[in-house]
Scaffold this active site. Sequence first.
Site, short mmCIF file in Angstrom:
data_model
loop_
_atom_site.label_atom_id
_atom_site.label_comp_id
_atom_site.label_asym_id
_atom_site.label_seq_id
_atom_site.Cartn_x
_atom_site.Cartn_y
_atom_site.Cartn_z
N ASP A 101 0.79 -1.24 0.00
CA ASP A 101 0.00 0.00 0.00
C ASP A 101 0.82 1.28 0.00
OD1 ASP A 101 1.14 0.00 2.49
OD2 ASP A 101 -0.70 -0.44 3.59
N GLU A 123 -0.85 -8.92 -1.72
CA GLU A 123 -1.53 -8.31 -0.56
C GLU A 123 -2.64 -7.35 -1.04
OE1 GLU A 123 0.72 -7.30 3.34
OE2 GLU A 123 -0.15 -5.40 2.71
N GLU A 137 -2.45 5.12 2.84
CA GLU A 137 -2.40 3.73 2.36
C GLU A 137 -3.75 3.20 1.89
OE1 GLU A 137 -0.98 4.77 5.20
OE2 GLU A 137 1.16 4.50 4.82
N HIS A 214 4.77 4.71 13.62
CA HIS A 214 5.31 5.61 12.59
C HIS A 214 4.27 6.14 11.62
CE1 HIS A 214 4.76 2.75 9.30
NE2 HIS A 214 5.13 1.81 10.14
C1 UD1 Z 1 6.31 4.62 4.21
C2 UD1 Z 1 4.95 4.29 3.59
C3 UD1 Z 1 4.06 3.58 4.57
C4 UD1 Z 1 4.75 2.38 5.19
C5 UD1 Z 1 6.07 2.82 5.77
C6 UD1 Z 1 6.83 1.62 6.27
C7 UD1 Z 1 4.11 5.87 1.93
C8 UD1 Z 1 3.40 7.14 1.68
N1 UD1 Z 1 4.28 5.53 3.21
O1 UD1 Z 1 6.09 5.60 5.21
O2 UD1 Z 1 2.90 3.13 3.87
O3 UD1 Z 1 3.95 1.88 6.22
O4 UD1 Z 1 6.86 3.45 4.75
O5 UD1 Z 1 7.89 1.97 7.06
O6 UD1 Z 1 4.51 5.20 1.00
N2 UD1 Z 1 13.69 7.83 5.93
C9 UD1 Z 1 15.06 7.70 5.93
N3 UD1 Z 1 15.61 6.48 5.63
C10 UD1 Z 1 14.85 5.39 5.37
C11 UD1 Z 1 13.46 5.53 5.39
C12 UD1 Z 1 12.89 6.75 5.66
O7 UD1 Z 1 15.78 8.65 6.18
O8 UD1 Z 1 15.41 4.32 5.13
C13 UD1 Z 1 13.10 9.16 6.23
C14 UD1 Z 1 13.29 10.17 5.09
O9 UD1 Z 1 13.50 11.44 5.64
C15 UD1 Z 1 11.94 10.14 4.38
C16 UD1 Z 1 11.01 9.93 5.57
O10 UD1 Z 1 11.68 9.01 6.42
O11 UD1 Z 1 11.66 11.31 3.67
C17 UD1 Z 1 9.63 9.40 5.24
O12 UD1 Z 1 9.70 8.26 4.39
P1 UD1 Z 1 8.44 7.87 3.43
O13 UD1 Z 1 8.81 6.67 2.65
O14 UD1 Z 1 8.00 9.06 2.68
O15 UD1 Z 1 7.27 7.58 4.40
P2 UD1 Z 1 7.18 6.64 5.65
O16 UD1 Z 1 6.59 7.45 6.72
O17 UD1 Z 1 8.46 5.95 5.88
N1 UDP Z 2 10.60 -4.26 11.32
C1 UDP Z 2 11.98 -4.41 11.26
N2 UDP Z 2 12.75 -3.61 12.07
C2 UDP Z 2 12.24 -2.68 12.89
C3 UDP Z 2 10.81 -2.53 12.92
C4 UDP Z 2 10.03 -3.32 12.11
O1 UDP Z 2 12.49 -5.26 10.54
O2 UDP Z 2 12.99 -2.00 13.58
C5 UDP Z 2 9.77 -5.10 10.43
C6 UDP Z 2 8.54 -5.77 11.02
O3 UDP Z 2 8.86 -7.03 11.57
C7 UDP Z 2 7.61 -5.87 9.85
C8 UDP Z 2 7.98 -4.68 9.00
O4 UDP Z 2 9.26 -4.25 9.45
O5 UDP Z 2 7.84 -7.02 9.07
C9 UDP Z 2 6.96 -3.61 9.15
O6 UDP Z 2 7.42 -2.43 8.63
P1 UDP Z 2 6.78 -1.03 8.98
O7 UDP Z 2 6.19 -1.08 10.35
O8 UDP Z 2 7.82 -0.01 8.68
O9 UDP Z 2 5.66 -0.86 7.87
P2 UDP Z 2 4.12 -1.30 7.80
O10 UDP Z 2 4.04 -2.77 7.96
O11 UDP Z 2 3.40 -0.54 8.86
O12 UDP Z 2 3.71 -0.83 6.44
#
Ligand code: UD1
Ligand code: UDP
Length: 403
Positions: A101, A123, A137, A214
């Site tokens: 999503d 999914e 999402e 988050h």
């Molecule tokens: C994204 C997804 C969300 C998912 C989540 C899982 C979207 C809109 N959101 O949210 O559906 O549940 O990932 O974790 O697609 N950042 C880093 N390094 C990383 C990852 C993130 O620095 O490895 C920081 C960056 O500043 C980035 C911010 O996190 O701009 C937000 O990342 P983004 O992918 O936009 O959204 P998430 O909140 O991580």
């Molecule tokens: N997870 C991980 N390390 C962490 C936190 C979560 O590997 O520090 C794993 C968790 O077991 C799950 C996945 O990351 O499989 C979930 O990711 P996240 O919560 O970022 O995204 P969401 O599932 O909410 O989209």
Amino acid sequence: MIPHKKRIAVIMGTRPEAIKMSPVVHALKKRSGALETLVISTGQHRQMLDQVLSLFHITPDVDMHIMQPDQTLADLTARVLVDSRKVFAEIKPDLLLVQGDTTTVFAAALAAFYFRIRVGHVEAGLRSHDLYNPFPEELNRRLTSTVTDLYFPPTLLARNNLLQEGMRLEQAVVTGNTVIDALYSLLNRPYSLADSPLKDIPFEGHRVLLVTSHRRESLGEDLAHTCEAIKDLVGRFPDLLVVYPVHLNPNVRGTVYELLANVPRVHLLDPLDYLNFINLMQRSYVILTDSGGVQEEAPSLHKPLLVIRRVTERPEAFEAGLSRVIGNARENIVSEVSRLLTDKEAYQAMSTGANPYGDGHASERIAKAVVNWARKKPALLSEDAQFKPRYIPKRLHAGRPLI
Ligand code: UD1
Ligand code: UDP
């Protein structure tokens, strides 16, 4: 003449997509006689994606390097859409597989549609029926469904959601969730606590509350309430240890570190790689989360789960009595966690039961279905071979058609 092998592109951008797609990539690559499989990373997450890919020994064939600090949804969507165009023009896949999503999923699926590339959605069909929860999402899922050709709903409930929206379900397979495949594949990997980022946590003699939070819709006030509730709980229970691996989103880190840094018995960590995180889940007593994937994993590890959201698109666990959706109010979080820490019967009731989300064979089902699609077989996978949970959601008993 040797028939042309169908070229399957698997795209992923974030941590959960990589965890859930890695077993699918391996299952597809095992069928290299029938399919050619390429992996595209949008790099929506940089560090958190790479952590997973190295653990599962996957090197993307293409990396789009999309991530920017504190990226906005509009910029992110635009970059994935425009850059996918260039990648698809070059590699010309016959089928694009997306998972879940995220913005990577929706924008890449839309780009594939513009190129008339078939889309398979792993999914598919999860719905909270609330457009703003989870945000964005729920919208990403609905939009992706409309450009999908092959649906891989993980559960009967997800399939039913698609059915009710009028999707063409002759092209659907109920698979179970691939996250359970990923979890099982790592459960027996050798692990050394002494060499891990968890080594300084005094697990002995403590009960661990594992926290992750988050979601974009919870940023700000709701996340602050969760942090305040955590402070209340460590004050109330002297044997409680809170371990919170904090997401790299700066809007999450700002609030969490401001409110919880230096609170005794609260351990804030950087995101853990999946192997360490699984080990932490196993060592925990209760899990408090707004994560999607963690909701699906906890029942396999028999951990009671409290979901800090208003609604969930994964209701199977609470319908089976294995989780509770408790919202974000501070008092509610404190009372729900306290109940599980003090009431053994309530704890027991939520820590036994079969996982309604998967059985560890989802990726195999998807790979077989993709081969059948490539060979133009009339059915993607026989009814018998699809995922059947031991538990059937109540709402499916309640009169809705199961086709
Ligand atoms: C994204 C997804 C969300 C998912 C989540 C899982 C979207 C809109 N959101 O949210 O559906 O549940 O990932 O974790 O697609 N950042 C880093 N390094 C990383 C990852 C993130 O620095 O490895 C920081 C960056 O500043 C980035 C911010 O996190 O701009 C937000 O990342 P983004 O992918 O936009 O959204 P998430 O909140 O991580
Ligand atoms: N997870 C991980 N390390 C962490 C936190 C979560 O590997 O520090 C794993 C968790 O077991 C799950 C996945 O990351 O499989 C979930 O990711 P996240 O919560 O970022 O995204 P969401 O599932 O909410 O989209």
